[in-house]
Design an enzyme around this catalytic site. Structure first.
Site, PDB file in Angstrom:
ATOM      1  CE  LYS A 104      -3.319  28.120  -4.043  1.00  0.00           C
ATOM      2  NZ  LYS A 104      -4.225  28.334  -4.850  1.00  0.00           N
ATOM      3  CE  LYS A 162       0.003  35.765  -3.345  1.00  0.00           C
ATOM      4  NZ  LYS A 162      -0.487  34.753  -4.116  1.00  0.00           N
ATOM      5  CG  ASP A 219      -4.316  36.971  -8.373  1.00  0.00           C
ATOM      6  OD1 ASP A 219      -4.298  36.710  -8.767  1.00  0.00           O
ATOM      7  OD2 ASP A 219      -5.176  38.000  -7.185  1.00  0.00           O
ATOM      8  CD  GLU A 262      -1.726  38.630  -5.587  1.00  0.00           C
ATOM      9  OE1 GLU A 262      -1.403  37.515  -5.632  1.00  0.00           O
ATOM     10  OE2 GLU A 262      -1.992  39.091  -5.051  1.00  0.00           O
ATOM     11  NE  ARG A 294      -3.250   0.721  -0.618  1.00  0.00           N
ATOM     12  CZ  ARG A 294      -3.501   0.816  -1.856  1.00  0.00           C
ATOM     13  NH1 ARG A 294      -3.293   1.878  -2.469  1.00  0.00           N
ATOM     14  NH2 ARG A 294      -4.518  -0.259  -2.298  1.00  0.00           N
TER      15      ARG A 294
END
Length: 292
Positions: free
Chosen positions: A146, A178, A230, A208, A111
């Site tokens: 992510k 950001k 963005d 950004e 597994r």
């Protein structure tokens, strides 16, 4: 046959320490305190098994070194022959590995080996599908942060196996300013000036922007190495490329999907990043078949 030591994608290095740590962590999670009680209770200790790791669908493979490390950790004397390497495009039904050794070890590692190969091959396959749509353009498709906690290095490696490229690995290897950084720091120019004054000469700065006015402001400072565009539509991306005129690298982000990637690539941006490559890739169908 392919030597087990050369299963890594030749252009996508992955530290053996990362492989060993990931495998040991996964086996510890699965075997717990008492080990594989099912195999211990039902399989004689001297029983041997011959198994084949097989791809049940077409796609791009990643994670074979982890499968090998899984079985070798449980039984160092296991004999493994490889028929493919990471980054290879395979058809459904292709044998990837043959494994011969102690049956208990083969069953106990099944597994963990399948989880790694299935997860990473899914990412590599999805990435390859994205990359296919960028043919004939200069654009590179990139992943993001992510990722599954604890598996980032592996998942980013799988992206490279699929022909993609990596964005930063963490908060510590590049500056990515950001919208919230801009808001707290007081604007585009102040945040870029502070960043440029405090980082080393080898650290890149990306910022950004949401609008062409912000992009113009960034270009006027001359302080950024790259600009993340963005959630801009195709027409706006084309305007951004014309406005920048090669002065900074441009990265499209937001709304980057397999259905939109070709149009984004055609705008002339240098990069496009997609979190879907690592957070939404479907598992690759792979199985371990044991000869009776």
């Amino acid at each position: 046959m392919i030597p087990a030591g050369s299963l890594l994608h030749p252009d996508a290095f992955l530290s053996p320490l990362v492989i060993d740590e990931a495998v040991r962590r996964a086996l510890d999670e699965d075997l717990g305190r008492a080990g594989d009680v099912t195999s211990i209770a039902t399989i004689p200790p001297d029983a041997q098994a011959h198994a084949v790791l097989v791809a049940r669908q077409a796609g791009v493979i990643a994670g074979l070194p982890l499968a090998v490390a899984t079985f070798k950790t449980l039984a160092p004397d296991v004999v493994i022959h490889a028929h493919a390497h990471d980054g290879a495009a395979v058809a459904a039904g292709i044998n990837l590995l043959t494994i011969s050794g102690p049956a208990r070890a083969v069953l106990s590692g099944e597994r963990t080996a399948l989880n790694y190969v299935g997860r990473l091959s899914g990412i590599a396959t999805m990435t390859a599908n994205y990359v296919r749509h960028t043919a004939g353009t200069k654009m590179r498709i990139c992943c993001t942060r992510k990722t599954t906690p604890g598996l980032r290095a592996l998942e980013k490696y799988a992206v490279r196996c699929g022909g993609g490229f990596n964005h930063r690995f963490g908060l510590d290897d590049a500056v990515l300013i950001k919208d919230n950084h801009i808001a707290v720091a007081g604007g585009v120019r102040p945040v870029l000036e502070r960043a440029r004054a405090r980082i080393g000469h080898l650290v890149k700065i990306e910022i950004e922007v949401d609008t062409l006015d912000q992009l113009r402001e960034v270009l006027d400072t001359g302080l950024a190495d790259a600009v993340l565009l963005d959630n801009m539509d195709i027409a706006t991306l084309k305007q951004a490329v014309a406005m920048a005129n090669g002065r900074v690298a441009l990265e499209a982000s937001g709304g980057v999907t397999e259905s939109t990637i070709a149009a984004i690539a055609a705008t002339g941006v240098d990069y496009a990043s997609s979190g879907a490559l690592t957070h939404s890739a479907p598992n690759f169908d792979v199985a371990l078949d044991i000869d009776a």
